[in-house]
Scaffold this active site. Sequence first.
Site, short mmCIF file in Angstrom:
data_model
loop_
_atom_site.label_atom_id
_atom_site.label_comp_id
_atom_site.label_asym_id
_atom_site.label_seq_id
_atom_site.Cartn_x
_atom_site.Cartn_y
_atom_site.Cartn_z
N ASP A 350 0.84 -1.19 0.00
CA ASP A 350 0.00 0.00 0.00
C ASP A 350 0.88 1.25 0.00
OD1 ASP A 350 -2.67 1.34 0.52
OD2 ASP A 350 -1.58 1.98 2.31
N GLU A 386 1.69 -0.46 -5.00
CA GLU A 386 0.75 0.61 -5.32
C GLU A 386 1.65 1.84 -5.49
OE1 GLU A 386 -3.37 2.59 -3.69
OE2 GLU A 386 -1.79 2.16 -2.23
#
Length: 724
Positions: A350, A386
């Site tokens: 993330d 990401e």
Amino acid sequence: MSIQIYPGNPYPLGATWDGEGVNFALYADNATGVELCLFDDVTSEQESVKIKMVERTHQIWHTYLPDVGPGQLYGYRVQGPYEPTQGHRFNENKLLLDPYAKAISGAVEWHDSLFGYKVGDPAEDLSFSETDSAPYIPKAVVIDPNFDWQGDKPPKTPYHKSIIYETHVKGFTYLHPEIPENIRGTYAGLAHPVTIDYLKNLGVTAIELMPVHHFIKDRHLAEKGLTNYWGYNSIGFFAPDVRYTSSGTLGEQVVEFKNMVKEFHKAGIEVILDVVYNHTAEGNHMGPTLSFKGIDNASYYRLAEDSRYYMDYTGTGNTLNSSLPSVLRLIMDSLRYWILEMHVDGFRFDLASTLARELHEVDRLGSFFDIIHQDPVISQVKLIAEPWDIGEGGYQVGNFPPGWTEWNGKYRDCMRDYWRGENSMLAEFAERFTGSSDLYQDDYRRPTASINFITAHDGFTLHDLVSYNEKHNEANGENNQDGESHNRSWNCGAEGPTNDKAILELRQRQKRNFLTTLFLSQGVPMLVAGDEISRTQQGNNNAYCQDNEISWLNWEKADKDLLEFTRQLIQFRKDHPVFCRRRWFQGVPIKGLGVEDIEWFLPDGSEMTEEHWNHDFAKSLAVYMNGHGLRSVGPKGEHIMDDDFFIIFNAHHDPIKFKLPPKKYGAQWSKVIDTVTGHFNENGKLYSAGRMIEVGARSVVLLHSETVKKPKVAALARKEGAAI
């Protein structure tokens, strides 16, 4: 209670049971003292034993307790200066979670005592709280690491054969009528044969789980009657979240998680974890003191010039300082633990750009990537970034090092714009469809560096993408101010639910268009759980706090026609290597055939020129893909060849007549897919070379030409030496 105390060892960090006792080790560089607190059971509000840890090796405090074993509940109290302006927030009145805890007994019960300062004091966090937080914070648990893996082996599915399925542990099974009620929403629910059979039948090769690291439900959400459903608020980077267990909270959750992984591996399905190493649940300077902040704030977080405050590249209040050795060790130890002890197959990071920041700049060759690249364990699993954060310069799509794959946000945006009819260059559509060589080829990465997706957990579902022009997040309690406002969505003529048959038919066609484009594109496709059954969130594009029917998959309302279409589409991709190439297209003729490995055409049958690529108003084009032009070999060194394919994309609001290419590209073509009807038939209607074919408004047609595998072509390829 009398207890034996031995010096212990500084390694490994955390609580480690060796069969005879437990070694406790805690990193706290700036601390002046550490106390290990033992609790009798989960209802205990105070520790029954408090042990002053006197042994310190470098920055690590440690002790060994021969009378302690698995199931023991514990926490720490750490002494040191409470000087927020200097970056120190020690407060021995606060019980703290072990950063290396392998299991955590429950969830936080919000109370003012969980804050290091006096809540409501005019001095804010410069004040000092003397209230004990022990009754309100869950305890770490000593676990038994032994588990019978029964010869478990990772599937090791290569990227070019991977189909990733992003899902939520609870949301996937919580409403499933065929799964026993007592295990719905748990690791055991995911491991149930009903779940695994569904995923195998769909064609999934890897399940990507939204965060399972133990996380915290934000106080402001709890006060609104909401929760942190997604889980991007980690506090325990080694502990599987206790809320997803059906078997117990004293280490049983670890066993249940391991069993889930084992069952997936038996089915040939990999397990990828969505991990959040960029921040913790302790928030900004006004956040709670739960673990890192009280153990050694300055040794874990990225502090501002005024050390009272935190740098925030994540939008959560703080950022872990991955340039510090202590934080790098924590992250690497966590990753290795999940690989070696929990047998997971990869990670999706993330806001990964945050981990690349050296000082304030994003440095793609930062310490984090250097260490992973040389690590013999971590470097061998799937690593998915990401590739952005909210800080300046944080959008880094295409800039991660070799060995990494990336969520390709440019693919998502381009495909959404194309199918909603937005004026956009055909050149970008072609680039994204063929693997985004403009992003990945120059640094020697392959088409599989691109994780292609149309939707993700964050944003509209596929159904909502074609049903809403605007977000509808009122249920989140933020006056619809949260969530992305620019969604590149199109409601097809009505906002939300409608009974208009024409609109409903168009929406179904658009879903098929998106799915067909996704699974025929070069790269690695990622499907979000429920998109294949038309799951809706009623227009909510930021359902992070909705642990209810908005987020859960509603199996009783599953769109079975779309499910079958998706299943066949995935199988078709698997059957034909031309759609999952390992190497880039070269756009040069294949020796012995006289045609290129790829060619693009206009509706009149002519080949596209440079001028055509720069048009932003054109909505229709076709691509020829040569099955003899793969330039790749199989696992045993065999040369791989496939049939030829001709794909016509029409994003125009009217049907078009498209002229098929000359005979040298294929004498005869059969229709496999037509997204107007949704029929999927490899033995469809036949069309001869040069013939006109009508392609419906806003649709995709896939044509297939069987080609003769001439021995001289295969021999020529072997002679030239097919590149891997």
